[in-house]
Scaffold this active site. Sequence first.
Site, PDB file in Angstrom:
ATOM      1  N   HIS A 183       0.857  -1.174   0.000  1.00 12.37           N
ATOM      2  CA  HIS A 183       0.000   0.000   0.000  1.00 12.37           C
ATOM      3  C   HIS A 183       0.900   1.234   0.000  1.00 12.37           C
ATOM      4  O   HIS A 183       2.044   1.181   0.471  1.00 12.37           O
ATOM      5  CB  HIS A 183      -0.883   0.026   1.252  1.00 12.37           C
ATOM      6  CG  HIS A 183      -2.057  -0.915   1.188  1.00 12.37           C
ATOM      7  ND1 HIS A 183      -3.113  -0.843   2.061  1.00 12.37           N
ATOM      8  CD2 HIS A 183      -2.320  -1.938   0.339  1.00 12.37           C
ATOM      9  CE1 HIS A 183      -3.990  -1.790   1.758  1.00 12.37           C
ATOM     10  NE2 HIS A 183      -3.534  -2.477   0.732  1.00 12.37           N
ATOM     11  N   GLU A 228       1.052   3.894   1.801  1.00 11.68           N
ATOM     12  CA  GLU A 228       1.596   4.343   3.097  1.00 11.68           C
ATOM     13  C   GLU A 228       2.789   3.490   3.525  1.00 11.68           C
ATOM     14  O   GLU A 228       3.794   3.994   4.016  1.00 11.68           O
ATOM     15  CB  GLU A 228       0.529   4.243   4.203  1.00 11.68           C
ATOM     16  CG  GLU A 228      -0.725   5.047   3.971  1.00 11.68           C
ATOM     17  CD  GLU A 228      -1.815   4.222   3.290  1.00 11.68           C
ATOM     18  OE1 GLU A 228      -1.527   3.557   2.264  1.00 11.68           O
ATOM     19  OE2 GLU A 228      -2.956   4.262   3.776  1.00 11.68           O
ATOM     20  N   CYS A 255      -6.081   1.950   5.967  1.00  9.03           N
ATOM     21  CA  CYS A 255      -6.693   0.699   6.432  1.00  9.03           C
ATOM     22  C   CYS A 255      -6.017   0.308   7.756  1.00  9.03           C
ATOM     23  O   CYS A 255      -5.025   0.925   8.153  1.00  9.03           O
ATOM     24  CB  CYS A 255      -6.500  -0.404   5.381  1.00  9.03           C
ATOM     25  SG  CYS A 255      -4.814  -1.072   5.309  1.00  9.03           S
ATOM     26  N   CYS A 282      -2.128  -0.198   7.502  1.00 10.14           N
ATOM     27  CA  CYS A 282      -1.352   1.033   7.339  1.00 10.14           C
ATOM     28  C   CYS A 282      -1.461   1.924   8.573  1.00 10.14           C
ATOM     29  O   CYS A 282      -0.491   2.569   8.973  1.00 10.14           O
ATOM     30  CB  CYS A 282      -1.817   1.775   6.097  1.00 10.14           C
ATOM     31  SG  CYS A 282      -1.431   0.867   4.584  1.00 10.14           S
TER      32      CYS A 282
END
Lengths: 140, 140
Positions: free
Chosen positions: B46, B48, B76, B79
């Site tokens: 992801h 991040e 999420c 993260c």
Amino acid sequence: MKRAIEFLRRNILSSEIPVAAIVVKDGQVISAACNRKEAENDVTSHAEILAIREAAQKLGRWRLEDCEIYVTLEPCPMCAWAILQSRLKTVYFGSYDLKYGAFGSVIDLRNFSDTKLKVYGGICEKECDEILKEFFARLR
Amino acid sequence: MKRAIEFLRRNILSSEIPVAAIVVKDGQVISAACNRKEAENDVTSHAEILAIREAAQKLGRWRLEDCEIYVTLEPCPMCAWAILQSRLKTVYFGSYDLKYGAFGSVIDLRNFSDTKLKVYGGICEKECDEILKEFFARLR
């Protein structure tokens, strides 16, 4: 779990919280990792994340619905969510983490996901607890 | 946030949910990343996570208490927990994620951490929403 513990004992680093994870497919270990946060200066280098990434690279896909993960400590929220996202079939963990455990001890992230992950905690719990206790005793 | 959106627009891949994150220290961008889960076959890729890892490698330390992160979508749980662990000072996010958002929308993981992270949501929200909407419209 015995193989995860064995792997952990062989790879213990004095600076890392001792946690190991292995991913298994059809009874075969396809990846194994220990916590390497300090060694790699990377908060995301938890055993579970490293084992999931290695398994996905080996299989050439991020969906691991035919695999299971064994981890010596209950996953934190970061790892629990990575496990849920990877569609792993089952998690077996050793020690319960009463401070950050995200499969029931503090929170259960399965409640926020649509996947049908099965989770079994407390597998070889005493042995996993022992390894953590030794580590924290040495720190003091 | 404008810089995160700009970076996202330049790096949009048709197969990935369009999310970008940048880490900033003293007003300087030190890392930037987009979601690369499909491209890398890695559920942990992801935006991040990639931006945090790159920032930590550049600074040679995992503690990022003097840095802030801008992300176009609410993180999420994976993260959010990585952000909390990395000791980032502040999170600014664009769109709210009503399905998986872990800084207030579905759950607030700050409640399970000792860190004093500041979180500001809805920054340039309309523009971030627009980019996501375009992506999901193209999927249908």
